[in-house]
Write a protein that holds these residues in place. Structure first.
Motif, mmCIF file in Angstrom:
data_model
loop_
_atom_site.group_PDB
_atom_site.id
_atom_site.type_symbol
_atom_site.label_atom_id
_atom_site.label_comp_id
_atom_site.label_asym_id
_atom_site.label_seq_id
_atom_site.Cartn_x
_atom_site.Cartn_y
_atom_site.Cartn_z
ATOM 1 N N ILE A 7 29.394 8.477 -21.482
ATOM 2 C CA ILE A 7 28.160 7.770 -21.150
ATOM 3 C C ILE A 7 27.231 7.737 -22.352
ATOM 4 C CG2 ILE A 7 26.035 7.891 -19.774
ATOM 5 C CD1 ILE A 7 27.737 8.928 -17.478
ATOM 6 N N GLN A 41 21.462 -1.737 -11.132
ATOM 7 C CA GLN A 41 21.750 -0.394 -11.644
ATOM 8 C C GLN A 41 20.584 0.564 -11.374
ATOM 9 O OE1 GLN A 41 24.948 -0.202 -12.416
ATOM 10 N NE2 GLN A 41 24.769 -2.410 -12.018
ATOM 11 N N GLN A 45 20.705 4.028 -9.320
ATOM 12 C CA GLN A 45 20.189 5.230 -9.964
ATOM 13 C C GLN A 45 19.170 5.938 -9.080
ATOM 14 O OE1 GLN A 45 21.046 6.381 -13.029
ATOM 15 N NE2 GLN A 45 19.461 7.911 -13.407
ATOM 16 N N ARG A 54 26.851 8.480 -6.720
ATOM 17 C CA ARG A 54 26.691 7.657 -7.923
ATOM 18 C C ARG A 54 27.877 7.820 -8.858
ATOM 19 N NH1 ARG A 54 21.476 8.719 -11.556
ATOM 20 N NH2 ARG A 54 22.586 10.685 -11.735
ATOM 21 N N ASN A 55 28.403 9.054 -8.976
ATOM 22 C CA ASN A 55 29.585 9.271 -9.811
ATOM 23 C C ASN A 55 30.790 8.528 -9.263
ATOM 24 O OD1 ASN A 55 27.980 10.980 -11.293
ATOM 25 N ND2 ASN A 55 28.840 12.859 -10.442
ATOM 26 N N SER A 58 30.496 4.792 -10.012
ATOM 27 C CA SER A 58 30.715 4.483 -11.425
ATOM 28 C C SER A 58 32.165 4.686 -11.839
ATOM 29 C CB SER A 58 29.807 5.350 -12.309
ATOM 30 O OG SER A 58 30.197 6.719 -12.237
#
Length: 402
Positions: A7, A41, A45, A54-55, A58
Motif C-alpha cells: 500500500i 473509496q 474508508q 475493508r481488508n 481490497s
C-alpha cells in the motif's frame, strides 16, 4: 511484499503519477470519474475504519478477517455495493454479487478459497469491481501525460509550482526543486515544515518510513529502457526522473514494463529486493478499452541483519511467519507463477463505452499468505482532512478546469 508495504509503495506511485497528470487540456469526464472513484473509496474508508471488512474488500484478507466472509461450500465470499440514497449513498453487504447499474454505480465481489503453498496457508482470491462512470478511460490520459512531460522539461521550480492545482498542492506541502543533468529532468519533492504543520500524522509516517525504506520504480516501454521514467527516494527526498523523448512518445503506449527495487531496514533486519517485474498491456476491441497487468519477473532478494539486533533472520519464526529468506522466495513465486505454476497475481480492466457513460469492470486474481510479515503495521490514524483526499481533490480541480 506485505500488505502495508504494498500500500505504501502504491501511494508513493500515486504521488509520482499524479505529478505527471497536470493537464494542459482539461477533461471534465475524467474529473467526474476520479471525483466519484475517490468518493467511493472515502465511503469504504469511513464505513469500515475499524473493521477488517475493508481488508476483505481490497482483496487482502488475513486469517482474522475470515469471519467477515459468507461461506458457500469451500468458498468464502463477500458482495458489496453502493446505491444512491437521496443526496448520498447506501451501502450493503451480501453473499452474492451486485452488478453495477444506474442506481447502484459501484460494487465489489470477493471470492476466496483456502489453499496451501509450500506448507504455508494461503488465500486464492478472485475480485471483481464494477463502476458506472462518465466516458473516460486510461487511454484518454496518455496524451495529457505526454504533453505534461514535455512541459516539465522546460520548466523551472517556480513555474512547476504554478503549473496546476495539483502541483501547487504538492509544492505547498513539499519543498520542490527541478534540475537537468545529462538530458534528464529531475523533479524533487522534500518533506517540509509546512507539511508537518498541516498534515502532522502523514508527515510523521512518511518521515519515519522514508528513513527505513529506499525504493526505485522504473517505468518504460518495450525496447525503451533509456527513455523510461524513474521514481525513487534519497532519504527524505522523493525524486521523479524524466529522460528526453520525442513529443508523442507517451501518448499511446501498447505496453509498459515496471521494475521495482526496494531496500528495507526495520527491526534490525535488512531486506533487499531487486528487479520485481510487472507488465501492463493496452489495446482496444471495438468500443471496449482493455488493460491487463501481471507480474512477470521474480526479483533477486537478500535478507541480512539481526531481528531486534539480536536474532538472525533464520531464528525469528516466533515473531514473523517462518524463515525470512524462504518466506520472500515463496511470496515472489506466488506473485509471478502462482501455486499451480499457471500464472500469479494478475488483473484485467475493461472500459466499455456506451454513449456518454461507460461501465468499468476490473477483475483480478491473486494468492496471498494468510500470515504475513507487516513491518509497517500500525493503527490507521489519519489527518483530518486526509492528505491523499486533498491530493485527489486537487487532481479533480485540474481535470475539470475553470
Amino acid at each position: 511484499m506485505n500488505r502495508k508495504n504494498r500500500i505504501y509503495s502504491y501511494l508513493v506511485l500515486i504521488v509520482g503519477s499524479h505529478s505527471l497528470i497536470n493537464c494542459v487540456h482539461k477533461n471534465p469526464h475524467a474529473a467526474e470519474y476520479f471525483e466519484k472513484y475517490f468518493r467511493y473509496q472515502d465511503i469504504i474508508q469511513k464505513e469500515f475504519k475499524e473493521d477488517s471488512t475493508r481488508n476483505v474488500l481490497s482483496g487482502n484478507p488475513d486469517k482474522d478477517a475470515q469471519e467477515k466472509f459468507y461461506k458457500k461450500d469451500d468458498h468464502l465470499i463477500l458482495g458489496f455495493h453502493l446505491s444512491e440514497n437521496g443526496n448520498g449513498y447506501k451501502k450493503e453487504l451480501a453473499d452474492s454479487a451486485f452488478p453495477a447499474g444506474p442506481s447502484s454505480p459501484y460494487s465489489i465481489y470477493v471470492d476466496a478459497q483456502e489453499n496451501e503453498f509450500h506448507s504455508k496457508k494461503t488465500f486464492k482470491i478472485k475480485r471483481t469491481v464494477e463502476m458506472i462512470s462518465p466516458e473516460a478511460s486510461v487511454f484518454d490520459m496518455f496524451p495529457m501525460i505526454d504533453e505534461t512531460i514535455h512541459h516539465l522539461k522546460t520548466s523551472n521550480a517556480k513555474s512547476v509550482a504554478e503549473y496546476s492545482e495539483l502541483q501547487s498542492f504538492l509544492c505547498g506541502n513539499f519543498d520542490c526543486d527541478i534540475r537537468r543533468e545529462h538530458e534528464i529532468t529531475f523533479i524533487t519533492y522534500t518533506l517540509s515544515e509546512r507539511m508537518k504543520e498541516k498534515f502532522p500524522i502523514t508527515y510523521k509516517k512518511w518521515h519515519k518510513r522514508l528513513g527505513q525504506l529506499a525504493f526505485r520504480f522504473q517505468l518504460f516501454q518495450p525496447g525503451g529502457f533509456e527513455k523510461g521514467l524513474e521514481f525513487y527516494n534519497e532519504g527524505q527526498n522523493i525524486i521523479l526522473g524524466i529522460p528526453d523523448s520525442h513529443k508523442g512518445y507517451w501518448s499511446s503506449p501498447k505496453a509498459l514494463h515496471l521494475r521495482t527495487y526496494a531496500y528495507l531496514s526495520v527491526y534490525g533486519l535488512k531486506i533487499d529486493v531487486r528487479g520485481l517485474g510487472y507488465t501492463f498491456k493496452f489495446h482496444r476491441a471495438g468500443n471496449t478499452d482493455i488493460v491487463t497487468g501481471e507480474f512477470t519477473k521474480i526479483p533477486e532478494t537478500n535478507i541480512g541483519g539481526r531481528f531486534l539486533s539480536i536474532l538472525p533472520p533464520s531464528a525469528i519464526s516466533l515473531f514473523v511467519p517462518g524463515d525470512m529468506g524462504e518466506y520472500f522466495e515463496d511470496m515472489f513465486e506466488l506473485l509471478v507463477k502462482g501455486s499451480d505454476g499457471k500464472g500469479g497475481n494478475r488483473l484485467e480492466t475493461r472500459t466499455k463505452r456506451n454513449g456518454n457513460r461507460t461501465k468499468v469492470v476490473l477483475t483480478s486474481s491473486s494468492e496471498i499468505f494468510r500470515d504475513r510479515f507487516l513491518p509497517f503495521k500500525s493503527q490507521d490514524e489519519e489527518d483530518e482532512p486526509p492528505f491523499f483526499s486533498e491530493l485527489g481533490r486537487a487532481l479533480v480541480k485540474d481535470l475539470r478546469g475553470k
